[in-house]
Every structure is written in structure tokens, then in C-alpha cells.
Design a protein around this motif. Structure first.
Motif, PDB file in Angstrom:
ATOM      1  N   LYS A 114      32.759 -23.374  21.180  1.00 21.82           N
ATOM      2  CA  LYS A 114      33.394 -22.425  20.258  1.00 21.82           C
ATOM      3  C   LYS A 114      33.681 -21.094  20.943  1.00 21.82           C
ATOM      4  O   LYS A 114      34.787 -20.568  20.868  1.00 21.82           O
ATOM      5  CB  LYS A 114      32.497 -22.175  19.038  1.00 21.82           C
ATOM      6  N   SER A 115      32.649 -20.551  21.607  1.00 24.23           N
ATOM      7  CA  SER A 115      32.809 -19.253  22.260  1.00 24.23           C
ATOM      8  C   SER A 115      33.805 -19.331  23.415  1.00 24.23           C
ATOM      9  O   SER A 115      34.547 -18.386  23.653  1.00 24.23           O
ATOM     10  CB  SER A 115      31.453 -18.747  22.769  1.00 24.23           C
TER      11      SER A 115
ATOM     12  N   ALA B  76      37.204 -18.965  21.917  1.00 27.33           N
ATOM     13  CA  ALA B  76      37.502 -17.584  21.544  1.00 27.33           C
ATOM     14  C   ALA B  76      37.779 -16.727  22.773  1.00 27.33           C
ATOM     15  O   ALA B  76      38.706 -15.906  22.783  1.00 27.33           O
ATOM     16  CB  ALA B  76      36.340 -17.002  20.739  1.00 27.33           C
TER      17      ALA B  76
ATOM     18  N   ASP C  29      28.902 -10.038  20.166  1.00 27.42           N
ATOM     19  CA  ASP C  29      28.255 -11.285  20.588  1.00 27.42           C
ATOM     20  C   ASP C  29      26.793 -11.287  20.166  1.00 27.42           C
ATOM     21  O   ASP C  29      25.935 -10.703  20.825  1.00 27.42           O
ATOM     22  CB  ASP C  29      28.379 -11.422  22.107  1.00 27.42           C
TER      23      ASP C  29
ATOM     24  N   GLY D 146      25.272 -14.165  19.862  1.00 24.11           N
ATOM     25  CA  GLY D 146      24.733 -15.395  20.435  1.00 24.11           C
ATOM     26  C   GLY D 146      24.077 -15.176  21.790  1.00 24.11           C
ATOM     27  O   GLY D 146      22.982 -15.673  22.045  1.00 24.11           O
TER      28      GLY D 146
ATOM     29  N   ASP E 127      30.791 -13.446  17.060  1.00 26.03           N
ATOM     30  CA  ASP E 127      30.102 -14.711  17.345  1.00 26.03           C
ATOM     31  C   ASP E 127      28.798 -14.752  16.557  1.00 26.03           C
ATOM     32  O   ASP E 127      28.041 -13.780  16.561  1.00 26.03           O
ATOM     33  CB  ASP E 127      29.828 -14.820  18.847  1.00 26.03           C
ATOM     34  N   GLU E 128      28.506 -15.856  15.903  1.00 24.48           N
ATOM     35  CA  GLU E 128      27.376 -16.010  14.982  1.00 24.48           C
ATOM     36  C   GLU E 128      27.556 -15.105  13.757  1.00 24.48           C
ATOM     37  O   GLU E 128      26.645 -14.378  13.338  1.00 24.48           O
ATOM     38  CB  GLU E 128      26.041 -15.712  15.673  1.00 24.48           C
TER      39      GLU E 128
ATOM     40  N   ILE F 117      33.115 -16.740  14.107  1.00 19.25           N
ATOM     41  CA  ILE F 117      32.562 -17.955  14.702  1.00 19.25           C
ATOM     42  C   ILE F 117      31.255 -18.307  14.002  1.00 19.25           C
ATOM     43  O   ILE F 117      30.349 -17.476  13.902  1.00 19.25           O
ATOM     44  CB  ILE F 117      32.326 -17.767  16.209  1.00 19.25           C
TER      45      ILE F 117
END
Length: 449
Positions: free
Chosen positions: A37-38, A41, A60, A62, A259-260, A288
Motif C-alpha cells: 500500500k505504502s 502511495a 507516516d 506506520g 498512512d495508518e 491508507i
């Protein structure tokens, strides 16, 4: 370059759209850990960062270092400045004061409260079962912000002090105390950031069409990371709104990637407003998640309705049903049956039924292959139903492995940051080697909790 490649189709050709066609789109990327996923992106942002009028803000939670190094290398190649915000006091990064950075906080303190309510979360973010703000009144924060205006001081240190004073005067000390604890959680961070030589101003960085990277892994930093991430989102949106209202500001498209996202997700109505305002203010959100089930039911429908989607690993029945609902209907041949209307006169009947052309078996087959995903677009440019796509990474696998192991830049001279234990007493932060050991211990603890 005028096109953005979203991925590769079944024949290995680019699935590409002109930049102008994607300007008012928001994105939702879902999939299990390790499904890339990342990487997807980062692939998109690495392309946008080459454009002179596009700024990229990556939050971020994650904690994959490869994303930061990959985007920084692309920003360097494009001749753009980059800013790094990190909670590790031994890292050579930029300082950032989330209160001073946003002019609206001073112009109208009442408008600051929603931002503070987002930033002052305790250990459980809104995407989790228990939320801080479900049991806390905004009136206490309003009062504290009014106190800041009166003394013209704008930092979390000052906010915590105001909340401490209000606590002593309040009949409902429980709520004010919780707000104080949440503000105090960010005090050590702001003291460390104020010691940095270079200070981030988000508005200025957007004008520079820069890369802003918030490296705040919540598995290590906990509630402070989520607070910083929530405040970063708020401040970016406020700066975008100010730019939209300013005739002097240059035209910029702001890409805000979280992200997350589930760790700071707000209620469905709030997120829907943000998604709509983002389009108005030239902000393109990329959210995400590991699974759409991580967020409340009302927010799931908001995200699916307002976002283009990239769906990895649709293993749950709900995700499969969602993908099939986006698929074109086709006639499926049913079972043949025979009826006898006499000894020598058999007749056959054919049952037909309408079903989505995308089967669950096809969905599972794609979900089992790393880097493949379903691209569910609402752009209407030849893709009327979900199509199978493959990630086109911005960097090679070899580069990714190198970047993943590459540490963040270290400070040449360690910071000595005061850490308040009470109103009058200060102590120094331990040396970098001890801090590094403490961080590793915290990181390992998160694995077995």
C-alpha cells in the motif's frame, strides 16, 4: 510530464491519467500489512513531486523509512526543499510548533478549538473503541485558548499551564485534568522542536512546493505520534484554506497522505466535510488503511462514496461484496432442468440470472498476489468497473531494500532538552546512546503487548 501512472494493467501498460484529471480526487488505499500500500502511495507522490506547483505532505504513522528516503531523493532531484519532522530527539530534523504555525489560531481562537481537540488525544485515537473527546467538553479548551489570547502566548507549554490553572479553579476537575495530561504529553516534543536550528512553517513549505515528511511511528511513540499526526492534518488544511482565500498566494496542489489513517480517523460527518473542503482548497487526500473495517460503519460509507479506491487483499466477505457491487452485471447461465410432459415429449428449460461479472474466486486470486490490487475508479475514462492493476514502484527493489535499512540523519551535536517534572524543576534528556536503547526497548515492548 503531464500524466500520472496509477499502476500497470494486465498487459504491463501504464494506467495513466493527465494531472488535471486527478486534481479534485481523493484516494482510499486498503490492504493487509506488506501488500505494498505504502509503496503505491510513494509511487504516486514521487511523480507529483516532479511538478513545480505540487507540494507533498506525508504523515507516516506506520514507520517504513524507505518511503522517506525515496521521496527525499525525488525531491532533491527536482530541486525542491524537504522537511522532516521526527519524534526522535537524536535525529537531525526540523522543528515545528503546531500552534504558532497556524495564523488562524491567533486571529480567531474559537476556530482553534477543533484543531486542539484533534491534537490533544490521549492514547486512544478516534478510530478506536474508546475516545478522549467522547468524554471531554470543548468548553475547557475554549477557556484555555482564551487565556492564551489574553497573555499572547502560543505553545503547548502555555496551554498546559492554562489548563493547570483552570483545573485548580474548576468544579469539574476531571475533564480539565484530562486535557492537561493530553497537552503535557506534547510538551516534551515542543521543547525538543524549539531547539532545532531550522523551523518548519507549513505555509512557507507549501509555497516552495516542498516535501514535508512526518515520521511518527505510533508503535514506538504511542499517543504523542497520533497527536502530532492529527495536528499536522489540521494545520495543513488551515494553511490550504488561507491560501485559497489569498489573492497573493501561488497556485498549489497539496497532496496530503496519511498512512495508518484509522489511528486518527474522525467521525463520518467530520471526515466527509474534510473530503469536500479538500477539493475546494486544492488538497488531494490519500488515506491508507489496513482494512475498511478499522473505521466505524458510518465512516466506511463516507470513504467509499467520496474516494477513488485501490483495494489490496479483499479477503473479507464485506470487501468482496463491495467490489462485486462496483462490477458490471452480466447474465450467468443457470442449471438446466428437464420436465416430462408425456412419455416421448421431454422439454428443457434454461434458467438465467443477473450477477456481477467479477466473481469471488477472481477477487481471491488477485488478493493472493503481492503488489496486485483492484483499481476502482469513478473517473469514467474507460474503466467502468474495478480493474486489476499492479504497483509500479518509484524505485527498484534493490533501492527499496537499501532505503529501508538506511537510518535517519543523526545530529552532530546531541540536544540537551529540558524535561519538566513539575512547575519549577527541569532535568536533561539522557545521552543519544541511552535514548536509542530506550527506543529499542519501547519498540520491542509493542510487539508482545
Amino acid at each position: 510530464m503531464t500524466d500520472i501512472t496509477l499502476g500497470l494493467d494486465a498487459d504491463g501498460n501504464d494506467i495513466a491519467y493527465p494531472v488535471s484529471d486527478l486534481e479534485e480526487t481523493n484516494w482510499l488505499i486498503t490492504g493487509a500489512p506488506g501488500s505494498m500500500k505504502s509503496v503505491l502511495a510513494v509511487s504516486w507522490m514521487a511523480q507529483y513531486i516532479k511538478h513545480p506547483d505540487h507540494a507533498v505532505v506525508m504523515v507516516d504513522l506506520g514507520g517504513d523509512l524507505a518511503g522517506y528516503h525515496a521521496l527525499k531523493s525525488k525531491a532533491d532531484a527536482a530541486g525542491k526543499p524537504s522537511y522532516l519532522i521526527c519524534l526522535d530527539e537524536t535525529v537531525d530534523c526540523d522543528g515545528w510548533d503546531m500552534l504558532k504555525n497556524t495564523p488562524v489560531f491567533k486571529l480567531d481562537p474559537k476556530r482553534a478549538v477543533p484543531g486542539l481537540m484533534g491534537a490533544l488525544r490521549l492514547q486512544s485515537g478516534e478510530g478506536y473503541p474508546n475516545t478522549f473527546w467522547s468524554r471531554h467538553s470543548a468548553a475547557d479548551v475554549n477557556k484555555a485558548v482564551d487565556g492564551l489570547k489574553a497573555i499572547d502566548k502560543w505553545s503547548f507549554e502555555d496551554l498546559a499551564e492554562q489548563l493547570r490553572q483552570n483545573d485548580a479553579e474548576s468544579k469539574n476537575k476531571g475533564q480539565v485534568s484530562e486535557a492537561f495530561l493530553a497537552a503535557e504529553e506534547l510538551c516534551r516534543y515542543t521543547r525538543a522542536m524549539s531547539s532545532r536550528e531550522r523551523q518548519l512553517l507549513i505555509g512557507q513549505a507549501i509555497e516552495e512546493a516542498a516535501l514535508i515528511y512526518f515520521f511518527v511511528p505510533s508503535g514506538i511513540e504511542g499517543g504523542a505520534a497520533r497527536s502530532i499526526a492529527a495536528a499536522a492534518n489540521w494545520c495543513v488544511m488551515i494553511e490550504a484554506a488561507l491560501r485559497f482565500d489569498s489573492e497573493a498566494a501561488s497556485k498549489r496542489t497539496i497532496h496530503l497522505v496519511v498512512d495508518e489513517f484509522a489511528q486518527i480517523a474522525s467521525s463520518g460527518s467530520t471526515t466527509e466535510s474534510i473530503l469536500n473542503l479538500a477539493r475546494k482548497w486544492n488538497v488531494q487526500l490519500t488515506l491508507i488503511l489496513q482494512s475498511i473495517a478499522q473505521v466505524p460503519d458510518d465512516l466506511q460509507s463516507v470513504l467509499r462514496t467520496n474516494c477513488q479506491q485501490a483495494i489490496f487483499d479483499a479477503f473479507t466477505r464485506d470487501e468482496q461484496e463491495h467490489l462485486r457491487s462496483l462490477s458490471l452485471d452480466v447474465y450467468q447461465q443457470g442449471q438446466r432442468s428437464m420436465s416430462v410432459s408425456g412419455i416421448d415429449m421431454p422439454t428443457q428449460t434454461q434458467n438465467e440470472q443477473v450477477e456481477p461479472s467479477l466473481t469471488r474466486n477472481e477477487i481471491l486470486e488477485v488478493s493472493g498476489i503481492k503488489s496486485q490490487f483492484f483499481l476502482a475508479l469513478k473517473l469514467g475514462n474507460g474503466y467502468q468497473q474495478p480493474v486489476v492493476a499492479k504497483v509500479k514502484p518509484a524505485i527498484s527493489l534493490e533501492e527499496h531494500n537499501i532505503y529501508k535499512q538506511m537510518p535517519l540523519p543523526r545530529l552532530g551535536t546531541p540536544l540537551s532538552v529540558p524535561s519538566r517534572t513539575d512547575a519549577k524543576q527541569f532535568e536533561s534528556v539522557p545521552d543519544p546512546a541511552l535514548l536509542e536503547l530506550m527506543n529499542r526497548i519501547k519498540s520491542e515492548q509493542t510487539w508482545w503487548r
